[in-house]
Design an enzyme around this catalytic site. Structure first.
Site, PDB file in Angstrom:
ATOM      1  N   GLU A  71      -0.422  74.785  81.256  1.00 31.94           N
ATOM      2  CA  GLU A  71       0.840  75.538  81.249  1.00 31.94           C
ATOM      3  C   GLU A  71       1.032  76.408  82.482  1.00 31.94           C
ATOM      4  O   GLU A  71       2.159  76.617  82.940  1.00 31.94           O
ATOM      5  CB  GLU A  71       0.930  76.417  79.992  1.00 31.94           C
ATOM      6  CG  GLU A  71       1.169  75.673  78.694  1.00 31.94           C
ATOM      7  CD  GLU A  71      -0.070  74.977  78.129  1.00 31.94           C
ATOM      8  OE1 GLU A  71      -1.156  75.054  78.757  1.00 31.94           O
ATOM      9  OE2 GLU A  71       0.052  74.352  77.062  1.00 31.94           O
ATOM     10  N   GLU A 107      -3.914  72.331  71.815  1.00 31.69           N
ATOM     11  CA  GLU A 107      -3.710  73.434  70.860  1.00 31.69           C
ATOM     12  C   GLU A 107      -3.648  72.898  69.427  1.00 31.69           C
ATOM     13  O   GLU A 107      -4.152  73.514  68.494  1.00 31.69           O
ATOM     14  CB  GLU A 107      -2.434  74.196  71.216  1.00 31.69           C
ATOM     15  CG  GLU A 107      -2.587  74.979  72.524  1.00 31.69           C
ATOM     16  CD  GLU A 107      -1.308  75.676  72.953  1.00 31.69           C
ATOM     17  OE1 GLU A 107      -0.296  74.979  73.142  1.00 31.69           O
ATOM     18  OE2 GLU A 107      -1.324  76.915  73.070  1.00 31.69           O
TER      19      GLU A 107
END
Ligand SMILES: NC(=O)c1ccc[n+]([C@@H]2O[C@H](COP(=O)([O-])OP(=O)(O)OC[C@H]3O[C@@H](n4cnc5c(N)ncnc54)[C@H](O)[C@@H]3O)[C@@H](O)[C@H]2O)c1
Length: 699
Positions: A125, A105
């Site tokens: 995640e 990210e």
């Protein structure tokens, strides 16, 4: 400081340096933000390169900060990403080895990305029951396209950088480096080449589109529903990625954050995060320092070529460690080797194993009828019949022949490892290695630490377990160790439930709905009811006052051992594994109740689940209190990896925590009043009572 800042001519290089994988802990985030500031205020600097030292670009959040205020302290990851985006000078992410989760990210927040071949790229995640929380669901579809991005986000699986670079139209990587070694130089050169480009490209300004929009997301939802079963996160990944195509970027970010926060509080995510930490914790032993010098294991001997010996051997062959199997008779060896071959051949047939690999593995395997030929093995694992007399003979012989320093292990499931150690003059070299059946498949390995087991033996077998890809959990010596000692109580409850009015199918259905892979009766039929029968007979002598339902014994007296005899708690059709409720068994249970004078009652599914699971919890609490297990999370690991306990519940001890220990104790007090039940067993373990009264929990 956990990132270094260095200027090379007109390019500033920020190198994250937070071993082992440059986790984005608070100090690292701070150092990156400061580096960006510094570069922007230095007129000599024209471009910035962000990279990672050592084994990763960045593996994402710093697990050492999990759950602590530091994890979200400013500058949080979103702020650092914003700082990269807002940098007036181009920021180039130079990615190698690993860019995962927050690490990826962060890279997506940079103006440009250049990757070395071989880097593992992932947003994992979902494996913790979450979705990416720092823009991953909004930015990845913009650079990869919706489908590949959603695929990565829903699976959480890593994809190699060079494969991603081949996707048509991808904008994830602006350039591939020619090699990992050349990455930094090429990234700096790239930075110089774009030093004057304005405006700087931002992923947030790119479009996220799918040509079939709604239809595609409907398909994706249906697919994910089937796969995700008990977990809410995968479906939420679809929602978030869809939002990237429908909402403005900043609105999409808010939506992602809302989902992320809501998932954080779900029991499923709590369970997965718990297990992630539990697995790491289980590999550590309080009084055995991590730098304990280990013994070398270059060769292994296995005594006994039966069910377990064969499976155990395969683990080592798969890891490239030579194995010699010893037996009493050539026929037994031949049978054992044939089974190993059959196992590998079926893997080859299913395309899971290449023919040459299979041959390499078999070439590492030797057989022997003579102890003389195994005396130089570094580790010997005994897997002979479960009888103390037989084990005694084997260990006396091993003591006599094995070289000094060899580790002598027993795969016993119930016998006293200290007693076994005492058959040798080197009890410090003896340890229990309790594999689970099928031993080449099951992840769990209970490492049984005897009173005298040496610390370096413990350190060695724990790291050996990693090498053969097992989840090792340390257990003290007691009957059944952690797993089987607890399952005995679970089985007893299952029996009492029949006595009181339930049917095998009702019990199985209830606990399978809770999430167990298989209920106790279907499980018994699969494993063979005669195994438990033999153990109960032995225990009846050792513990004559222990109360059991006699139904299981009666079943065995009828010869109904399970699938292998075509009948057990259920009937089976030839060649099939479907469990068909049996009238005969039902009549047997009814008759048994009559003999006991029990008036059957309707038992709710809720009661079934509570009695089965809380029986594990109460015994688990005793085990913890006695120090047989070092941590509650170790018990959870045993149950998840060895007993089919539902993953989304996080193991029996975490489940109890989530229900609330006060409520668990209350339920146990109710069960004490059941006429048939073992009231004494339902006295809550002292540790459980104590924690409940203090408002605490196990984990
Ligand atoms: N089967 C399981 O599910 C399971 C699971 C965990 C642990 N265990 C334990 O593993 C051990 C072996 O169980 P198993 O199911 O493989 O049994 P098994 O009967 O399939 O195999 C035992 C083998 O040991 C050989 N053997 C017996 N005495 C010997 C001796 N003195 N020297 C050399 N070989 C000898 C036998 O010939 C036989 O091939 C037992 O201690 C058992 O409790 C079994």
């Amino acid at each position: 400081m956990t990132a270094e800042y260095k200027v090379h001519g007109d390019v500033a290089v920020i190198t994250m340096n937070n071993p082992p994988v440059n986790g984005l802990g608070h100090a690292t985030r701070m150092a990156i933000a400061q580096g960006i500031d510094q570069a922007n205020s230095d007129p000599a600097v024209k471009a910035v390169v962000l990279t990672g030292a050592g084994k990763a670009f960045s593996g994402g959040a710093d697990i050492k900060e999990f759950g602590s205020p530091k994890a979200t302290a400013e500058p949080n990851l979103l702020s650092v990403i914003l700082a990269c985006e807002n940098s007036a000078k181009p920021v180039v992410a130079a990615i190698h080895s690993v860019a995962m989760g927050g690490g990826l990210e962060l890279a997506l927040g940079c103006h440009y990305r250049i990757a070395a071949p071989g880097a593992n790229i992932a947003l994992p995640e979902v494996k913790l029951g979450l979705i990416p929380g720092a823009g991953g669901t909004q930015r990845l579809p913009r650079v990869l396209g919706v489908e590949p991005a959603l695929n990565m986000i829903v699976s959480g699986e890593p994809v190699k950088s060079e494969l991603l670079a081949q996707l048509p139209g991808q904008k994830l990587f602006d350039k591939m480096a020619s090699s990992p070694e050349a990455l930094l130089e090429e990234a700096m050169a790239f930075g110089r080449s774009v030093a004057d480009t304005r405006p700087l490209p931002l992923v947030r300004n790119m479009p996220s589109k799918h040509p079939m929009g709604d239809a595609y997301f409907q398909f994706a939802r249906n697919m994910v529903k089937g796969m995700a079963k008990n977990f809410p996160a995968p479906a939420k990944c679809v929602d978030a990625v869809e939002a990237s195509t429908k909402k403005k970027f900043d609105e999409g970010m808010t939506y992602e954050r809302e989902i992320f926060t809501a998932l954080m509080f779900t029991p499923e995510s709590r369970a997965l995060r718990h297990l992630f930490m539990a697995e790491r914790a289980a590999s550590k032993i309080g009084d055995v320092p991590e730098d304990t010098k280990q013994r070398e294991i270059k060769s292994v001997a296995v005594i006994g070529a039966g069910t377990m010996g064969g499976g155990i051997s395969m683990n080592f062959l798969n890891a490239g460690v030579p194995v010699t199997i010893l037996e009493m008779k050539q026929e037994a060896l031949d049978r054992g080797i044939a089974t190993i071959r059959k196992n590998y051949e079926s893997q080859v047939k299913r395309g899971k194993l290449k023919q040459d690999k299979y041959e390499q593995r078999m070439a590492l395997l030797k057989t022997s009828l003579s102890y003389d030929e195994i005396k130089d093995a570094d580790l010997v694992i005994e897997a002979v019949f479960e009888e103390m007399g037989v084990k005694q003979k084997v260990f006396e012989k091993l003591d006599e022949v094995m070289k000094k320093g060899a580790i002598l292990a027993s795969n016993t499931s119930t016998l006293d490892v200290d007693k076994i150690a005492a058959f040798t003059k080197r009890p410090e070299d003896v340890v229990g290695l309790h594999f689970f059946s099928p031993a080449n498949v099951m992840k769990l390995l209970e490492v049984v630490r005897g009173k005298k087991t040496a610390k370096d033996v413990m350190a060695t077998v724990m790291s050996m377990a990693k090498k053969i890809r097992k989840t090792a959990v340390v257990s003290g010596v007691c009957d059944g160790f952690i797993g089987n000692r607890m399952i005995e109580q679970y089985s007893r409850q299952a029996g009492f439930l029949l006595d009181e009015g339930a049917t095998p199918q009702q019990v199985d259905r209830a606990i399978e709905k809770f999430g167990f892979a298989m209920g106790p009766f279907r499980m018994g039929d699969l494993a063979g009811n005669d195994i438990g029968w033999a153990i109960r007979k032995r225990r009846a002598q050792e513990r004559p006052n222990m109360l059991y339902s006699r139904t299981a014994d009666k079943l065995c007296e009828l010869g109904r051992f399970g699938q292998k005899t075509g009948a057990g708690w259920y009937d089976y059709q030839e060649g099939k594994r479907d469990a068909i409720p049996s009238k005969l068994v039902e009549d047997m249970i009814v008759q048994h109740r009559k003999e006991l004078g029990i008036e059957p009652r309707k038992i709710s599914d809720e009661e079934i689940v509570q009695r089965l699971v809380f029986s594990l919890v109460n015994e688990g609490a005793h085990i913890l209190e006695e120090g047989i297990a070092a941590r509650a999370s170790d018990i959870d690991m045993v149950y998840i990896t060895g007993y089919g306990f539902p993953m989304h519940r996080g193991g029996p001890m975490l489940y109890a925590d989530q229900v609330g220990l006060f409520n668990v104790v209350q339920a146990m007090k109710r069960f004490q009043k059941n006429p048939r039940d073992d009231a004494k067993f339902w006295e809550p373990a002292p540790l459980l009572l104590k924690l409940a009264s203090e408002g605490k929990n196990f984990n």
